[in-house]
Design an enzyme around this catalytic site. Structure first.
Site, PDB file in Angstrom:
ATOM      1  CB  SER A   1      -0.950  -0.045   1.196  1.00  0.00           C
ATOM      2  OG  SER A   1      -1.990   0.889   1.038  1.00  0.00           O
TER       3      SER A   1
ATOM      4  CG  ASP B   1      -6.698  -2.504  -3.381  1.00  0.00           C
ATOM      5  OD1 ASP B   1      -7.276  -1.785  -2.541  1.00  0.00           O
ATOM      6  OD2 ASP B   1      -5.507  -2.843  -3.289  1.00  0.00           O
TER       7      ASP B   1
ATOM      8  CG  HIS C   1      -5.878  -2.440   0.349  1.00  0.00           C
ATOM      9  ND1 HIS C   1      -5.130  -1.859  -0.656  1.00  0.00           N
ATOM     10  CD2 HIS C   1      -5.301  -2.032   1.514  1.00  0.00           C
ATOM     11  CE1 HIS C   1      -4.161  -1.115  -0.118  1.00  0.00           C
ATOM     12  NE2 HIS C   1      -4.241  -1.214   1.192  1.00  0.00           N
TER      13      HIS C   1
END
Length: 720
Positions: free
Chosen positions: A574, A659, A694
Site C-alpha cells: 500500500s 482493491d 486490498h
C-alpha cells in the site's frame, strides 16, 4: 464469478499488444537435453493520454487500463496475460512455494480458540477447527464457556464465495438479536443482516452499502449504521434503522459534507451514548447521540476546528478527552458533562511532554489506564482515579508491541492486554488493576520445534543523512547469524499515516529466519515511532524523508555487518508499496529484489481525481496537487512518474482486482511503464488476484499462499 479469459484473445489482438506466449514453460528436445522456453513478457499497448495541470503536461500511455466497472475485456485480458506470464516465470519456484506453504501451515494449531472477552452479560470468542478457513463465533455466560452457544459459522456463510469477510458482530442490549456484516467482494462495502439468537432465524431486514459497523440503541429495535458512497467508498451518512421497516425509510441522522473526513460510530462503555466520529488526517471531532432516545439528534462535543484533534470517553458525569490542544504529542483532559461545547472548560489530567507521546487511554470505575510512547517504545500505566502514583507495567523484551483490547465494561476488575515481540508469540494477559499481577490467559502456540531461545532481537538507531536517528528492530536465528556481512537481509517498511509498525511475532517469518535471513523493520519517518513530530517530518512537503530513511537504514545495516550488500531484499504494501517504488527509482543498486504489494504508485494522477475512492481524505497526508507547490513536490517522487531508463531490482508486484484502497490500475500501469523503460534483464512479475481486494485472499490458510509466493520469490533470487 471469476472470468476465465483465454491467454490470447483474437478479438482484441489488433488493439492489445500482449505477447501471446505459452502460459507455462514448454520442453523441447535439444541434444537429448530439456530446454525451457520461457514466456515473453506482456507488452501493453501505448495510447497517449494528455493531462495538463499548472502549465505542466504529462503523457500517460497506459491510462486506458483504468476500468472502474472491472469488466472491460481488453483490460481483463491484459491482467490475465500478466498472471500467465508470472506463473511461467515463477514455475521453477512452485516446489518451494509448496514447501513454504506446508511449512507455515504446519506451525498453526488447527483447533484454536480465541480468549473470551466480556461484553454485557456474555463472554464472546471464536473457535477454529481442523482445516476450516474461518471461525465459528460463540458466547457463554462465563469465561470458562460452560454453556457455550454457537452464534455464526463463518465457514457456512462463506460457501459459494471466492472471498468472504465477516465483520461488525453486535448483540442487542437484551442479548436476543445479533447484527453482523458481510463483504463478499473485498471492496469493504458490507451488507448488514440480523439473526434471532433464540430461534436461530434471520430477520427480514438487510442493510446494503454500509461500512459494516452496527450499533444498537437501548430499545433493542433501533440500530445506527454508516452508508458508503459507492464511487468514492467514503462512509459519509449515519442512518437510524428500525427493525421491521424497509431500508428506504431509514432516517438520515448525520451527513458529512466535507469529503476530506471519514465518519465512524461507536458506543460509550456505559451504553448511554452513540458517538459519531469525524476524522481527517489533521482534524477530528465527536458528536453525541442519546442511546436511550430513538429520536435524538446528534450534538457536537465541541465545534469542529481545523487542526484540533481529540477523542472522548465517558465515566459517570465526566468526559475524558485525549487531545492535541496546545500539545503536539497529546495530553489528557477532562470536562463535566454539563460543560460540553466549550473547550475552555477542559481541565488537565496528564500534561503534554515534548519527548513522550500519549497514545491512548482506557477507563474503569476506579482506574485510568494510559498508553504512551517514549523513545520509540510503548509503555502502559495504571492510575487509581482516587490518586496516588501511576504504576508502569513491566515486560521482558527490549523491543515489543503491546495493546489493549476487549476492555468493554467499566466494572472489569482486570485489564486485558495483548503482548508480543519479535521472539515472543502473541500472549494474552489479564492484569489485576489493584495488585498489577499479570495472569497469562494464552500464548499463541507455534507447532513444531520452535524455541524462542534460538532467536535474538535487537533494537538500534541508524543515523540518516540529515542527522535524524532512525529506529530499527532486527530479528535473526542465533546459530545462523554472523555479524560479518554474509547474511541475506530482508527489510520491511511503511512510513505513512502515522502508522507505527511495532515489533511483533510472526510464525511465518520463521521460514526466513531458519534459512539464515536477517529480518529488519525500519521505523522510518511518517510513522509515529518517535512521536507525533516523527510523523509530521515524513508527510506532505517532507515526504522524501521517508524514502531517504529507508535507504539510509539499508546502507547502515550493510555497513554494520547485518547483511550482505548484494543480498538485500525489501518489501512493503500500500503506502509501503509507494515506498518501494520511490526507493527503487532513487537507489535501485542497493536491492537485489523488491516486493511491492497493492502499491500506491501513481500519486499525482490519483490525488487529482476526487472520483477515485478515498482520495479527498488524503490531502492532509500527501498534500493537494491542485496547489502547484504540492503538485511539483509529489511529482518529484511519484513512482509512476519517475520511472526512468535504468536498471531495477528483481520485482514482484501484486494487487487485487477489487482493491478499494489502491485501485488495481495503479500497479498495472506502473508495471507496464517499468517494462517499457528498464534497461536490465531482471525478473519483473505482476500478479492480480481476480477475486480479492486490498487485504488479499480471505481465510487463514488461503492467505498463506500469498506469503509463500513472496518468500519463494526472494529465496529463489537469493540462491542465484
Amino acid at each position: 464469478m471469476k472470468k476465465n479469459l483465454p491467454f490470447c484473445l483474437s478479438i482484441v489482438a489488433a488493439t492489445l499488444l500482449v505477447a501471446c506466449s505459452p502460459a507455462t514453460p514448454t520442453k523441447q528436445a535439444n541434444n537429448n537435453e530439456a530446454v525451457s522456453v520461457v514466456a515473453s513478457a506482456p507488452v501493453a499497448e501505448k495510447i497517449p493520454y494528455e493531462m495538463v495541470m499548472h502549465g505542466d503536461t504529462r503523457i500517460d500511455s497506459y491510462y486506458w487500463m483504468r476500468d472502474d466497472k472491472r469488466e472491460d475485456p481488453k483490460v481483463l485480458a491484459h491482467l490475465e496475460a500478466e498472471n500467465h506470464y508470472a506463473d511461467a516465470m515463477l514455475a521453477g519456484t512452485k516446489p518451494l512455494q509448496t514447501e513454504l506453504f506446508e511449512e507455515m501451515k504446519s506451525r498453526i494449531k488447527k483447533d484454536d480458540d480465541s480468549v473470551p472477552t466480556r461484553s454485557g452479560s456474555f463472554y464472546y470468542s471464536s473457535e477454529m477447527r481442523g482445516d476450516n478457513e474461518y471461525p465459528v463465533y460463540v458466547r457463554s455466560s462465563d469465561f470458562a464457556g460452560t454453556d457455550k452457544q454457537a452464534l455464526l459459522d463463518a465457514n457456512k456463510l462463506a460457501e459459494g464465495h471466492e472471498y468472504y469477510n465477516l465483520g461488525g458482530l453486535s448483540a442487542s442490549p437484551d442479548d436476543k438479536l445479533l447484527a453482523y456484516a458481510e463483504d463478499t467482494l473485498s471492496r469493504r462495502i458490507y451488507s448488514i443482516k440480523f439473526k434471532d439468537l433464540l430461534s436461530g432465524e434471520l430477520l427480514g431486514d438487510e442493510l446494503q452499502g454500509t461500512s459494516g459497523t452496527t450499533l444498537w440503541a437501548n430499545d433493542n429495535k433501533t440500530v445506527y449504521y454508516i452508508k458508503k458512497d459507492p464511487q468514492t467508498l467514503l462512509g459519509y451518512q449515519v442512518f437510524r434503522h428500525t427493525l421491521g421497516t424497509p431500508q428506504e425509510q431509514d432516517e438520515l441522522v448525520y451527513e458529512e459534507s466535507d469529503n476530506t473526513f471519514y465518519t465512524g460510530i461507536s458506543k460509550s462503555k456505559d451504553d448511554s451514548l452513540i458517538y459519531i466520529h469525524h476524522s481527517s488526517t489533521e482534524t477530528s471531532g465527536v458528536s453525541l447521540i442519546d442511546a436511550n432516545n430513538p429520536n435524538a439528534p446528534p450534538q457536537a462535543f465541541v465545534p469542529r476546528e481545523a487542526g484540533l484533534e481529540y477523542e472522548v470517553a465517558k465515566l459517570g458525569d465526566t468526559f475524558y478527552v485525549l487531545t492535541n490542544l496546545d500539545a503536539q504529542n497529546f495530553r489528557l483532559m477532562k470536562v463535566a458533562a454539563d460543560k460540553l461545547g466549550d473547550k475552555s472548560h477542559w481541565q488537565e489530567v496528564i500534561a503534554h511532554r515534548p519527548d513522550v507521546q500519549l497514545q491512548g487511554f482506557e477507563l474503569f470505575n476506579q482506574h485510568l489506564v494510559y498508553q504512551q510512547r517514549h523513545n520509540g517504545q510503548s509503555e502502559l500505566f495504571v492510575q487509581k482515579l482516587s490518586g496516588g502514583p501511576a504504576h508502569k507495567l513491566s515486560f521482558n523484551d527490549n523491543a515489543y508491541m503491546v495493546h489493549l483490547y476487549g476492555n468493554n465494561e467499566l466494572d472489569n476488575p482486570a485489564l486485558r492486554v495483548y503482548y508480543t515481540s519479535m521472539t515472543t508469540p502473541g500472549t494474552h494477559y489479564d492484569v489485576d488493576l489493584n495488585s498489577f499481577a499479570l495472569n497469562q490467559l494464552k500464548q499463541q502456540p507455534v507447532l513444531g520445534d520452535f524455541d524462542s531461545a534460538n532467536y535474538a532481537s535487537e533494537r538500534l538507531f541508524v543515523e540518516a543523512r540529515d542527522g535524524a536517528k532512525v529506529p530499527v528492530t532486527l530479528v535473526y536465528r542465533k546459530d545462523k547469524f554472523k555479524k560479518d556481512g554474509t547474511n541475506p537481509l530482508y527489510q520491511y517498511g511503511y512510513g505513512s499515516y502515522g502508522a507505527t509498525m511495532d515489533p511483533g511475532f510472526s510464525s511465518n517469518r520463521l521460514s526466513l529466519l531458519d534459512r539464515g535471513i536477517v529480518y529488519a523493520i525500519a521505523h522510518i519517518r511518517g510513522s509515529e515511532m518517535l512521536g507525533r513530530p516523527w510523523y509530521e517530518d515524513g508527510k506532505k512537503l517532507t515526504k522524501k524523508n521517508t524514502f531517504n530513511d529507508f535507504i539510509d537504514v539499508t546502507k547502515a545495516l550493510v555497513a554494520q555487518g547485518y547483511g550482505h550488500k548484494d543480498k538485500v531484499v525489501a518489501a512493503g504494501g500500500s503506502a509501503g508499496g509507494l515506498l518501494m517504488g520511490a526507493v527503487i527509482n532513487q537507489a535501485p543498486e542497493h536491492y537485489l529484489a523488491v516486493a511491492a504489494h497493492v502499491p500506491f504508485v501513481d500519486v499525482v494522477t490519483t490525488m487529482l481525481d476526487e472520483s477515485i475512492p478515498l482520495t479527498t481524505n488524503e490531502y492532509d497526508e500527501w498534500g493537494n496537487p491542485n496547489d502547484k507547490t504540492y503538485y511539483d513536490y509529489m511529482l518529484s517522487y511519484s513512482p509512476y512518474d519517475q520511472v526512468k531508463a535504468q536498471a531495477y531490482p528483481h520485482l514482484l508486484v501484486t494487487t487485487g482486482l477489487h482493491d478499494s484502497q489502491v485501485q488495481y490500475f495503479e500497479p498495472a500501469k506502473w508495471v507496464a511503464k517499468l517494462r517499457e523503460m528498464k534497461t536490465d534483464s531482471n525478473m519483473l512479475v505482476f500478479k492480480t488476484d481476480m477475486e480479492a481486494g486490498h487485504g488479499g485472499a480471505s481465510g487463514r490458510f488461503k492467505r498463506l499462499h500469498d506469503t509463500a509466493l513472496e518468500y519463494a520469490f526472494f529465496l529463489d533470487r537469493l540462491s542465484k
